[in-house]
Write a protein that holds these residues in place. Structure first.
Motif, mmCIF file in Angstrom:
data_model
loop_
_atom_site.group_PDB
_atom_site.id
_atom_site.type_symbol
_atom_site.label_atom_id
_atom_site.label_comp_id
_atom_site.label_asym_id
_atom_site.label_seq_id
_atom_site.Cartn_x
_atom_site.Cartn_y
_atom_site.Cartn_z
ATOM 1 N N TYR A 114 0.856 -1.180 0.000
ATOM 2 C CA TYR A 114 0.000 0.000 0.000
ATOM 3 C C TYR A 114 0.896 1.235 0.000
ATOM 4 O O TYR A 114 1.844 1.321 0.783
ATOM 5 N N ALA A 115 0.592 2.182 -0.877
ATOM 6 C CA ALA A 115 1.400 3.397 -0.992
ATOM 7 C C ALA A 115 0.625 4.589 -0.442
ATOM 8 O O ALA A 115 -0.577 4.740 -0.703
ATOM 9 N N PHE A 116 1.323 5.447 0.301
ATOM 10 C CA PHE A 116 0.774 6.690 0.835
ATOM 11 C C PHE A 116 1.576 7.822 0.215
ATOM 12 O O PHE A 116 2.787 7.937 0.455
ATOM 13 N N ALA A 117 0.928 8.654 -0.610
ATOM 14 C CA ALA A 117 1.622 9.676 -1.381
ATOM 15 C C ALA A 117 1.054 11.054 -1.085
ATOM 16 O O ALA A 117 -0.162 11.215 -0.885
ATOM 17 N N SER A 118 1.935 12.059 -1.061
ATOM 18 C CA SER A 118 1.506 13.430 -0.770
ATOM 19 C C SER A 118 2.610 14.389 -1.193
ATOM 20 O O SER A 118 3.765 13.989 -1.396
ATOM 21 N N GLN A 119 2.250 15.662 -1.320
ATOM 22 C CA GLN A 119 3.260 16.686 -1.536
ATOM 23 C C GLN A 119 4.000 16.998 -0.230
ATOM 24 O O GLN A 119 5.148 17.409 -0.251
ATOM 25 N N ASN A 120 3.330 16.806 0.859
ATOM 26 C CA ASN A 120 3.926 17.031 2.179
ATOM 27 C C ASN A 120 3.315 16.011 3.131
ATOM 28 O O ASN A 120 2.389 16.304 3.879
ATOM 29 N N LEU A 121 3.832 14.793 3.108
ATOM 30 C CA LEU A 121 3.205 13.658 3.779
ATOM 31 C C LEU A 121 3.186 13.841 5.297
ATOM 32 O O LEU A 121 4.245 13.944 5.938
ATOM 33 N N PRO A 122 1.983 13.883 5.890
ATOM 34 C CA PRO A 122 1.887 14.051 7.345
ATOM 35 C C PRO A 122 2.048 12.745 8.120
ATOM 36 O O PRO A 122 1.979 12.738 9.343
ATOM 37 N N ILE A 123 2.226 11.635 7.423
ATOM 38 C CA ILE A 123 2.365 10.322 8.064
ATOM 39 C C ILE A 123 3.839 9.906 7.996
ATOM 40 O O ILE A 123 4.420 9.817 6.915
ATOM 41 N N VAL A 124 4.457 9.653 9.153
ATOM 42 C CA VAL A 124 5.848 9.205 9.190
ATOM 43 C C VAL A 124 5.876 7.717 9.531
ATOM 44 O O VAL A 124 4.891 7.152 10.015
ATOM 45 N N ALA A 125 7.035 7.106 9.303
ATOM 46 C CA ALA A 125 7.152 5.661 9.486
ATOM 47 C C ALA A 125 6.866 5.241 10.918
ATOM 48 O O ALA A 125 6.224 4.211 11.164
ATOM 49 N N SER A 126 7.294 6.028 11.881
ATOM 50 C CA SER A 126 7.085 5.660 13.284
ATOM 51 C C SER A 126 5.606 5.682 13.650
ATOM 52 O O SER A 126 5.127 4.796 14.373
ATOM 53 N N ASP A 127 4.881 6.682 13.149
ATOM 54 C CA ASP A 127 3.439 6.741 13.411
ATOM 55 C C ASP A 127 2.726 5.536 12.791
ATOM 56 O O ASP A 127 1.842 4.939 13.407
ATOM 57 N N MET A 128 3.117 5.184 11.583
ATOM 58 C CA MET A 128 2.506 4.044 10.912
ATOM 59 C C MET A 128 2.810 2.751 11.666
ATOM 60 O O MET A 128 1.922 1.894 11.845
ATOM 61 N N GLN A 129 4.033 2.598 12.140
ATOM 62 C CA GLN A 129 4.409 1.390 12.872
ATOM 63 C C GLN A 129 3.596 1.242 14.152
ATOM 64 O O GLN A 129 3.083 0.162 14.452
ATOM 65 N N LEU A 130 3.460 2.331 14.902
ATOM 66 C CA LEU A 130 2.683 2.284 16.146
ATOM 67 C C LEU A 130 1.219 1.965 15.868
ATOM 68 O O LEU A 130 0.594 1.191 16.605
ATOM 69 N N ALA A 131 0.680 2.565 14.830
ATOM 70 C CA ALA A 131 -0.733 2.343 14.494
ATOM 71 C C ALA A 131 -0.972 0.894 14.084
ATOM 72 O O ALA A 131 -1.985 0.288 14.476
ATOM 73 N N LEU A 132 -0.073 0.326 13.299
ATOM 74 C CA LEU A 132 -0.219 -1.078 12.883
ATOM 75 C C LEU A 132 -0.091 -2.024 14.071
ATOM 76 O O LEU A 132 -0.852 -2.995 14.198
ATOM 77 N N GLN A 133 0.848 -1.751 14.946
ATOM 78 C CA GLN A 133 1.011 -2.605 16.123
ATOM 79 C C GLN A 133 -0.181 -2.492 17.056
ATOM 80 O O GLN A 133 -0.627 -3.496 17.640
ATOM 81 N N ALA A 134 -0.727 -1.291 17.192
ATOM 82 C CA ALA A 134 -1.905 -1.109 18.035
ATOM 83 C C ALA A 134 -3.104 -1.858 17.471
ATOM 84 O O ALA A 134 -3.981 -2.308 18.227
ATOM 85 N N ALA A 135 -3.141 -2.017 16.147
ATOM 86 C CA ALA A 135 -4.241 -2.744 15.503
ATOM 87 C C ALA A 135 -4.018 -4.248 15.531
ATOM 88 O O ALA A 135 -4.872 -5.009 15.074
#
Length: 740
Positions: A682-703
């Protein structure tokens, strides 16, 4: 000196009909180029291309329609003058027709009816099939005209009466019936000019033009037959056989009225052309049914389409070269056998693929099964159509093309109600063709009874065979119940439920919602980015079960779902309500519309746009894989808005398609994050991406997810390597030859 205009009605109207069909075909091409491939371009050459669109008021097809109506008005005026000199009882009716067609010509060019449309729409708040307000005025006027002219029509010679009524039916079918369908398409799409709307409108304009052409032919033929050679002269009127004087091969002592009518119809000099016309329409219908069924087994729609086109041309050439021999082989009895096999096609096709798989011959068996379907549909009609008429040339070709255009119109009309009504229409046409070809009425009555019984049980048989096939190939449990199985214009849609009450959605045989796995996908594409971004507006392209929208709705002010297939949208509302709670949430909106058209006309800025493609190789969604589409999405995102897209493959150096899709994102967006799971990326694309790898990792682990990998910008570029962006549909089509 008396001026004589020498015109052959048949040849003259054939030329007009050919021009109408060609203009309709060019219009479809022009609409696709302008509205899909180059929607956001302002190039001057696109304005020239758009001049061929029948949906543009100031265009070449509109000018042609104006000329057609004016020609009809001129012929009517000449006939009216002739009738006035003869003091004919119906001379005023002819004069009235002259003024009516003169007005229609002016209206076509000046678009007068559009002036009344908006006030009527606002006054009556019209929606759906009456969305174009002027239809409210047009329909009563047609009824008044019919009542006023019924006596006039009945006093015409039988041949002219048939021509006038036939032309009127074709014209009104376009101006009222198909116009209503196009109005409903525009209403559903929220005034967005989708490709589906433009195609429907093209069919409508084509039927209107052909209706006028048929009327012109009927007028010219009437003049010739009423000794009007001073106006038009082509052939000796005495050489033309009137339908009332036809003698048939049937016994003249037979007093049975029905038998006599059938005999007269079979002997009618234009019977062959009528058969070719309606059989050509049927060829399109059965080939569409074959395409829909075959692409469920073999996910290569482009291969199926190319095979159909190639097989059709090869069969047509063979039929032309060996016409006499094929006429002996392809008899009415063969037509009956073909009809039976075609009507039972879904059943034996699915059971055949299962049998081959049980024998360990699945790949070869699939090819054989698809080959048999193509031979039975495309192959049969390619040989049969040229044999229905004893002449060849431009006239035959035009009749065949116009008939196929009717087939496309029937597809647009009947697929709205699903598979069974289309099969019924197809069956009626085939039986009519066989009747005129000389098949015994006794045998036809017997086969009609059998076919009626089959069609009555067809919905249940279709669901049962679908369930058997899904249980075998898609690991659905044996006790699963098929809740829904039907064809839309785009795909086959199936919904099944297991004993635990879990529901599954299949689109063209691909499982697009299967409970737990789809739930994880919806969490990753919906809940996690929405919870991090907290967007004001969210857009989801592709409805599916609409569970993703439910997860987003808790974090966004408003969620919009965009689904191009009305059947999928309806199924999601009706059968997945417990998964999406669409009836209980007020911040939800669903649009049935083409994605490109919607985004081009929508002025909303979205904080999150999710694109979930069920199959990256799908020809119908190919435009959603290009940089052009991603640029359109970027223009609808907020400054920190995010596009999340399912790459449908794991992003690795071995998968060229996912690499090129990621390359397309890199060409458009400044920042990209990719999450690899065990199934896909899954790709997350933006001109100024507000999602960083650490936030994504925590969210996935919490799920509760642990099997994942996260790649930031540099790592994504390394995986993409030298892969080039998908700049156009042409690039996408090239990729199909190197699937990995």
């Amino acid at each position: 000196m008396l001026l004589q205009i020498r015109i052959k009605p048949g040849r003259f109207t054939l030329i007009l009909a050919s021009v109408a069909v060609i203009l309709a075909g060019l219009s479809l091409i022009a609409d696709y180029i302008v509205e899909v491939d180059y929607r956001d371009s302002d190039a001057v050459w696109l304005r020239l291309v758009d001049l061929f669109s029948v949906n543009l008021e100031q265009s070449i097809p509109t000018w042609f329609s104006t000329i057609l109506l004016f020609v009809a008005a001129v012929i009517l005026m000449l006939i009216a003058l002739m009738k006035w000199q003869q003091q004919d009882a119906y001379r005023k009716h002819w004069l009235g027709l002259t003024f009516i067609f003169l007005y229609l010509s002016i209206d076509e060019g000046a678009v007068i009816h559009e002036v009344a449309s908006d006030p009527l729409t606002q006054l009556f708040n019209t929606t759906g099939y009456l969305y174009f307000g002027w239809q409210i005025l047009f329909v009563p006027l047609v009824l008044i005209f019919a009542l006023a002219y019924i006596g006039f029509i009945m006093r015409l010679p039988p041949r002219s009466r048939l021509g006038f009524v036939g032309a009127g039916v074709v014209y009104v079918a376009g101006a009222v019936l198909i116009e209503g369908i196009s109005a409903n398409e525009l209403f559903i799409a929220n005034d967005v000019y989708t490709l589906r709307y433009l195609a429907t409108a093209t069919v409508e304009e084509l039927l209107e033009m052909l209706g006028i052409v048929l009327f012109i032919y009927a007028l010219l033929d009437y003049v010739v037959r009423t000794n009007g050679q001073a106006l038009f002269s082509n052939v000796d009127a005495q050489q033309i056989v009137d339908i009332n004087s036809i003698t048939t091969r049937e016994s003249t002592t037979n007093s049975d009225w029905f038998t006599q009518q059938i005999a007269r119809l079979r002997a009618y000099r234009y019977a062959q052309r009528i058969l070719l016309f309606i059989a050509s329409a049927n060829a399109i219908i059965i080939q569409w049914l074959a395409l829909r069924e075959a692409t469920v087994i073999v996910h290569y729609p482009e291969f199926i389409i190319v095979s159909m086109v190639g097989l059709f041309f090869v069969g047509s050439i063979l039929a032309s070269l060996f016409a006499a021999r094929f006429r002996r082989l392809i008899s009415s009895q063969i037509g009956l056998v073909a009809l039976i096999l075609q009507l039972t096609m879904p059943l034996w096709f699915r059971l055949m693929t299962i049998a081959f798989d049980n024998l360990g011959m699945s790949p070869v068996g699939n090819i054989i099964a698809v080959g048999l379907v193509l031979l039975l549909t495309t192959g049969f009609y390619s040989l049969w159509l040229p044999l229905l008429i004893h002449t060849t040339g431009l006239r035959t070709f035009v009749i065949q093309m116009v008939g196929m255009a009717l087939g496309v119109a029937l597809l647009f009309l009947f697929t709205r109600w699903g598979y069974c009504p289309l099969v019924v229409a197809y069956t009626v046409i085939v039986l009519f063709v066989l009747l005129i070809k000389g098949t015994s009425t006794t045998w036809l009555m017997r086969i009609s009874l059998v076919v009626t019984v089959w069609l009555w049980f067809l919905p249940a048989i279709n669901q049962w065979s679908t369930g058997i096939w899904l249980q075998h190939f898609r690991t659905v449990s044996v006790d699963t119940t098929v809740l829904f199985s039907d064809y839309s214009l785009r795909q086959k849609v199936d919904v099944v439920q297991d004993t635990s009450g879990n529901r599954y959605l299949f689109q063209n045989g691909i499982n697009t919602f299967d409970g737990e796995n789809s739930r994880w996908q919806n969490i990753l594409m919906g809940r996690i980015p929405a919870s991090i971004i907290q967007p004001e507006n969210v857009l989801v392209i592709g409805a599916g079960s609409m569970q993703m929208e439910l997860m987003m709705a808790h974090y966004a002010q408003h969620v919009t779902t965009l689904e191009p297939d009305p059947m999928v949208a309806s199924v999601s509302r009706d059968l997945f309500a417990s998964y999406n709670l669409i009836d209980t949430l007020e911040n939800r909106t669903v649009f049935v519309s083409d994605s490109n058209a919607f985004l081009a006309s929508d002025d909303t800025n979205y904080g999150l746009i999710a694109v979930n493609l069920p199959d990256i190789y799908d020809l119908q969604t190919s435009a959603l894989n290009t940089t052009t589409f991603f640029e359109l999405i970027r223009s609808r995102l907020t400054e920190e808005g995010v596009l999340v897209i399912n790459l449908t493959q794991i992003l690795t150096p071995d998968h060229i398609m996912s690499r090129r899709l990621a390359a397309s994102l890199l060409a458009v967006f400044d920042d990209i994050l990719v999450v690899n799971t065990g199934e896909t990326s899954y790709a997350f694309a933006s001109q100024n991406l507000p999602i960083v790898a650490s936030d994504m990792q925590l969210a996935l682990q919490a799920a509760g997810r642990t099997d994942f990998g996260i790649f930031e910008m540099n790592a994504v570029k390394a995986l993409v390597g030298e892969a080039q962006p998908i700049a156009s549909i042409a690039d996408w089509l090239h990729l199909l030859t190197i699937r990995q």
